[in-house]
Enzyme design. Structure first.
Site, short mmCIF file in Angstrom:
data_model
loop_
_atom_site.label_atom_id
_atom_site.label_comp_id
_atom_site.label_asym_id
_atom_site.label_seq_id
_atom_site.Cartn_x
_atom_site.Cartn_y
_atom_site.Cartn_z
N HIS A 71 5.43 5.90 26.52
CA HIS A 71 6.38 5.57 25.45
C HIS A 71 7.01 6.85 24.88
O HIS A 71 8.23 6.94 24.73
CB HIS A 71 5.65 4.85 24.31
CG HIS A 71 5.37 3.41 24.56
ND1 HIS A 71 6.33 2.52 24.99
CD2 HIS A 71 4.22 2.68 24.41
CE1 HIS A 71 5.80 1.31 25.10
NE2 HIS A 71 4.51 1.39 24.76
N HIS B 49 -0.53 4.99 28.51
CA HIS B 49 0.45 4.02 28.00
C HIS B 49 1.28 4.63 26.87
O HIS B 49 2.53 4.59 26.90
CB HIS B 49 -0.28 2.77 27.52
CG HIS B 49 0.62 1.68 27.05
ND1 HIS B 49 0.99 0.61 27.83
CD2 HIS B 49 1.24 1.48 25.84
CE1 HIS B 49 1.79 -0.20 27.15
NE2 HIS B 49 1.94 0.31 25.93
N GLU B 50 0.60 5.20 25.86
CA GLU B 50 1.32 5.77 24.71
C GLU B 50 2.10 7.02 25.10
O GLU B 50 3.19 7.27 24.57
CB GLU B 50 0.35 6.09 23.57
CG GLU B 50 -0.41 4.88 23.03
CD GLU B 50 0.50 3.75 22.59
OE1 GLU B 50 1.63 4.01 22.17
OE2 GLU B 50 0.06 2.58 22.69
N GLY C 187 0.77 -1.23 0.00
CA GLY C 187 0.00 0.00 0.00
C GLY C 187 0.80 1.28 0.00
O GLY C 187 0.22 2.36 0.07
N THR C 188 2.12 1.19 -0.07
CA THR C 188 2.93 2.41 -0.02
C THR C 188 3.11 3.06 -1.39
O THR C 188 3.78 4.09 -1.50
CB THR C 188 4.32 2.11 0.58
OG1 THR C 188 4.88 0.96 -0.05
CG2 THR C 188 4.21 1.85 2.08
N GLY C 189 2.54 2.47 -2.44
CA GLY C 189 2.56 3.12 -3.75
C GLY C 189 3.76 2.79 -4.61
O GLY C 189 4.18 3.61 -5.42
N LYS C 190 4.28 1.59 -4.46
CA LYS C 190 5.46 1.21 -5.25
C LYS C 190 5.13 1.14 -6.74
O LYS C 190 5.89 1.63 -7.57
CB LYS C 190 6.00 -0.14 -4.74
CG LYS C 190 6.42 -0.11 -3.28
CD LYS C 190 6.90 -1.46 -2.80
CE LYS C 190 5.77 -2.46 -2.61
NZ LYS C 190 4.85 -2.09 -1.53
N ASP D 257 5.33 -4.89 23.39
CA ASP D 257 6.47 -4.17 23.97
C ASP D 257 7.43 -5.15 24.63
O ASP D 257 8.67 -5.03 24.48
CB ASP D 257 5.98 -3.15 25.00
CG ASP D 257 5.04 -2.12 24.40
OD1 ASP D 257 5.16 -1.85 23.19
OD2 ASP D 257 4.20 -1.59 25.14
#
Length: 653
Positions: free
Chosen positions: A484, A480-481, A269-272, A552
Site C-alpha cells: 500500500h 501487505h501494508e 476521542g479527538t478532544g472536541k 480494500d
C-alpha cells in the site's frame, strides 16, 4: 410563580392605584418622597441598577421616562436577578407614576389581563414600563408591539461599576477596575462585593476573586490552556483568534457581535470538548455546558418542559455573559430534514425554539460565544450551521506525529521529561488524544504495580503490547501494508505512515492523505491502485490472496462505481445514487456491474506491474515494519528513494 408586577394576583391591589395612593396622595410629604427616592443609595442592588439604567437610557431616554404620559417602555435586562431592581430604578426615574410590568417567566397566558391593565394606565395617562430578561419570550405580544422605546440594559461596564463603588464607599474616584474583573458576574455577585465599611480597593479585589471563580465554572482544574494544546489544526488557530477578539472586546476595540460561534466535529476521542473548555479557560470566560439530554433530565421530559429547560439554559448564558455556552453532542437535536411525520410533530417546536433562542443570544451583543461538538456533523440541522448561528465548523482529526508527542507531554507532566517520545508516537500513529491519555493512565498503573516510577518501557508496553500472532502472519501483514505505502508513494499520494499493529478492526493499516475535493478520473484510479496494492503484494510477494483485503476491495469498488454512477467520469453522465448505495445499484444494474468489474481488473493488472517494479522497495519496507512495527511517511519516502530503477519503471507504465 413570578407575576407581572404582582398585579395579576388577586390578593394585590391595582399597581396604578397603589402607586398613586403611595406617592401622589396629599398625605405624602415632600420629605417622605425624598426619603423614598434616595433610599436606593443605601441598597447596593438599587444603586447599581439605577446607574446601569441611567447609562443605558442616555439623556433622551431619561427625559422620555420623566415626561410620563401614555407610553410603553420595554427594558431588557441581563438576567432575572436584574428585573426587580431595574423596575424600581425605572419607577424612580418616572417619578413613581408608572405602571410596572415584571416578567421573569412566561406571562403571555395573562394577555387579556395585561391588556386591560395597559388600557387602564393609558386612560389615566400613566406610562407602562415592562422589564424582563427576555421580552420577546416572556412578555405578551401586545406589549412588545406597542413599545415606544426599547432599551437593552446591559451588565455594568467598568466605568459604571467604578462609579457605583465610588458612591458606595464615599470616594471621589475609583481606578483600576477592568472588564475582566466583571466577567461573568450577575447582579448578586456584584452586590456581594459592596459591603458596609469597605474601601474601593477591597471592593475591586472581591470583584476580581468572584470573576476568577466564575471564569472556571464547570471547568476542571486540570483543563489545559488553549495555548498548551496541540494537534487541533485550524480549529485551534480559530479558537486562538477568538480569544484575541474577546480581549479586544474587553478593551472596547471590537463590538461583541463580532465574536463568532463554532462547531467542532470528528470521530470520538479527538478532544472536541477539551478544546471548548480550554478556549473558555484561556479567554477567562465562564463556561456553561449542557446537552440536549440535560433538557430532558432536568424537567418532566414533556414538550413544554424541554422547551422551558432550553430557555433556562439560554437565560443562564445571559446571566453569565460574557461567557461561553457549550452544547455537547449537538446531533442529539435532530435534523428536521430526516424526521418522520410523527417525530416532526414533537420536535419542530423544540428545534424552532432553539433556533430562536440562538438568534436572541447572538443579537443581544452581550458577548455570548456558542460552541458545540458532535461526532456526526452530517446529522445536524442545516439551519444551525448557517452564518449568524454556528458560524464556523471545524473537523478535529487524530493528531500527527508531532501533535501526538505534544499531547503525550501534556498528559505526562513531569514524568519521562528527558525521554524521546518519538517511538511512542510512531507506534501510536492514528490514535486520538483520549487514547493517548488512556495509555498514560495504564502505564502509571503498571509502574505502581511494579513499585517504581514510570519508565518509557511502561508506556511502550501499553501503546504496543506484545504481538502474539505467528511470525509468518505478521510478515504477511508487513508485506501487505508495505505494498500500500510504496505504490501510493509512487503514484504521488502522500503517505502519513504505516503500521502492522493489530486493532479490533484491522491487522494493520496505512494512512494516506486524500486531499482533492474534485478529483479527476486519473486521481481516482490512483486511489484504487493504492487500495489494490496490498492484495497484489500478497499475491506476488506474500502467501497469496486472502480475505484480509476485504476493506480494500470495498473501497476500490465504491470509487469505481462512483466514477460511473455519480461523478460522470465513465461512459455515461447519469447520476444514479450516492456512494453509500453501491451494493444496491450494482445489484440492480448488470451493465454497471460489468463496467466496474472491467475497470477493477484493468487496474489490478497495472497495480501488479507497479508491485513487480517496486519489489525491492516493498520488501525493504516490510522488514522495517517488522523491526519497528510502525513507520512514518518520511521513512517510506527514504526507502522508496533507495530504488531509482523502480521509479523509472513506474514512470513507463
Amino acid at each position: 410563580m413570578p407575576t407581572v408586577s404582582d398585579t395579576l394576583k388577586n390578593e394585590h391591589s391595582d399597581t396604578i392605584d397603589f402607586l398613586a395612593a403611595e406617592f401622589d396622595s396629599e398625605t405624602q410629604t415632600t420629605d417622605a418622597r425624598s426619603k423614598a427616592k434616595d433610599e436606593y443609595l443605601t441598597v447596593p442592588s438599587d444603586l447599581i441598577a439605577n446607574l446601569v439604567l441611567s447609562s443605558a437610557l442616555g439623556r433622551n431616554g431619561r427625559r422620555l421616562l420623566k415626561k410620563g404620559g401614555p407610553q410603553v417602555v420595554i427594558l431588557r435586562v441581563p438576567t432575572a436577578a436584574w428585573v426587580e431592581p431595574v423596575s424600581r430604578a425605572a419607577n424612580r426615574l418616572s417619578g413613581y407614576k408608572a405602571m410596572i410590568l415584571l416578567a421573569k417567566t412566561d406571562q403571555r397566558r395573562y394577555e387579556e389581563t395585561v391588556q386591560a391593565k395597559v388600557a387602564h394606565a393609558f386612560d389615566r395617562r400613566v406610562p407602562v414600563i415592562a422589564v424582563s430578561q427576555n421580552p420577546d419570550t416572556y412578555l405578551p405580544q401586545m406589549v412588545c408591539g406597542a413599545a415606544d422605546l426599547f432599551v437593552s440594559v446591559t451588565a455594568p461596564a467598568p466605568r459604571v461599576m467604578s462609579k457605583a463603588i465610588a458612591v458606595w464607599c464615599g470616594s471621589s474616584r475609583v481606578v483600576g477596575l477592568k472588564a475582566e474583573d466583571l466577567s461573568g458576574l450577575d447582579l448578586p455577585d456584584l452586590v456581594s462585593c459592596l459591603r458596609p465599611g469597605s474601601t474601593p480597593d477591597i471592593c475591586i479585589e472581591r470583584l476580581r476573586r468572584a470573576a476568577c471563580s466564575r471564569a472556571v465554572i464547570r471547568i476542571h482544574d486540570d483543563t489545559p490552556r488553549l495555548e498548551d494544546l496541540h494537534g487541533y489544526g485550524r480549529a485551534r488557530d480559530w479558537a486562538l483568534s477568538l480569544i484575541d477578539d474577546v480581549a479586544r472586546v474587553r478593551r472596547s476595540e471590537l463590538s461583541p457581535d463580532a465574536l463568532e460561534s463554532g462547531v467542532f466535529f470528528g470521530i470520538p476521542g479527538t478532544g472536541k470538548s477539551t478544546l471548548a473548555r480550554a478556549a473558555a479557560k484561556s479567554a477567562k470566560l465562564p463556561l456553561i455546558q449542557a446537552t440536549v439530554a440535560d433538557f430532558f433530565a432536568q424537567g418532566a421530559g414533556f414538550l413544554d418542559s424541554v422547551i422551558k429547560q432550553t430557555n433556562t439554559w439560554f437565560d443562564s448564558l445571559q446571566a453569565a455573559a460574557p461567557c461561553v455556552g457549550f452544547l455537547d453532542e449537538l446531533d442529539a437535536l435532530p435534523n428536521r430534514a430526516t424526521l418522520s411525520n410523527r417525530g416532526a410533530d414533537w420536535w419542530q417546536p423544540v428545534i424552532t425554539n432553539f433556533l430562536v433562542r440562538i438568534d436572541q443570544a447572538r443579537a443581544s451583543k452581550s458577548g455570548i460565544i456558542l460552541l458545540a461538538a458532535t461526532n456526526h456533523i452530517e446529522r445536524v440541522d442545516r439551519a444551525l450551521l448557517r452564518p449568524g448561528r454556528f458560524d464556523r465548523q471545524f473537523e478535529i482529526l487524530p493528531p500527527d506525529e508531532q501533535g501526538l508527542i505534544a499531547i503525550l507531554r501534556l498528559h505526562l507532566g513531569s514524568d519521562l521529561k528527558n525521554e524521546d517520545l518519538t517511538p511512542v508516537a510512531r507506534l501510536g500513529q492514528g490514535a486520538t488524544g483520549a487514547i493517548a491519555a488512556g495509555w498514560i493512565r495504564a502505564a502509571r498503573q503498571r509502574a505502581r504495580f511494579a513499585g517504581r516510577s514510570l519508565i518509557l518501557e511502561d508506556l511502550l508496553a501499553e501503546v504496543a503490547p506484545a504481538d502474539l500472532r505467528p511470525l509468518e502472519q505478521v510478515r504477511g501483514v508487513a508485506i501487505h501494508e508495505a505494498g500500500h505505502a510504496i505504490v501510493a508513494h509512487r503514484l504521488g499520494i502522500p503517505v502519513l505512515g504505516a503500521t502492522i499493529m493489530a486493532t479490533q478492526s484491522a491487522s494493520g493499516s496505512t494512512r494516506l492523505r486524500i486531499a482533492e475535493l474534485t478529483p479527476t478520473r486519473a486521481a481516482l484510479e490512483a486511489q484504487v491502485m493504492a487500495a489494490l496494492a496490498g492484495r497484489c503484494s500478497d499475491i506476488i510477494l506474500g502467501q497469496g490472496a486472502s480475505a484480509g483485503a476485504v476493506c480494500d476491495l470495498r473501497d476500490a469498488t465504491r470509487i469505481i462505481t462512483a466514477v460511473h454512477a455519480q461523478y460522470g467520469l465513465g461512459a455515461t453522465i447519469s447520476y444514479m445514487a450516492p456512494q453509500d448505495d453501491v451494493s444496491y445499484i450494482l445489484a440492480a444494474d448488470p451493465k454497471l456491474r460489468a463496467a466496474v468489474e472491467r475497470d477493477l481488473q484493468r487496474l489490478m493488472v497495472q497495480t501488479k506491474g507497479l508491485v513487480e517494479a517496486n519489489r525491492a522497495s516493498i520488501l525493504a519496507l516490510a522488514e522495517e515494519l517488522l523491526a519497528k512495527r510502525s513507520i512514518s511517511g518520511d521513512e517510506v519516502a527514504l526507502i522508496a528513494s533507495a530504488n531509482p530503477e523502480a521509479e523509472r519503471l513506474c514512470d513507463n507504465l
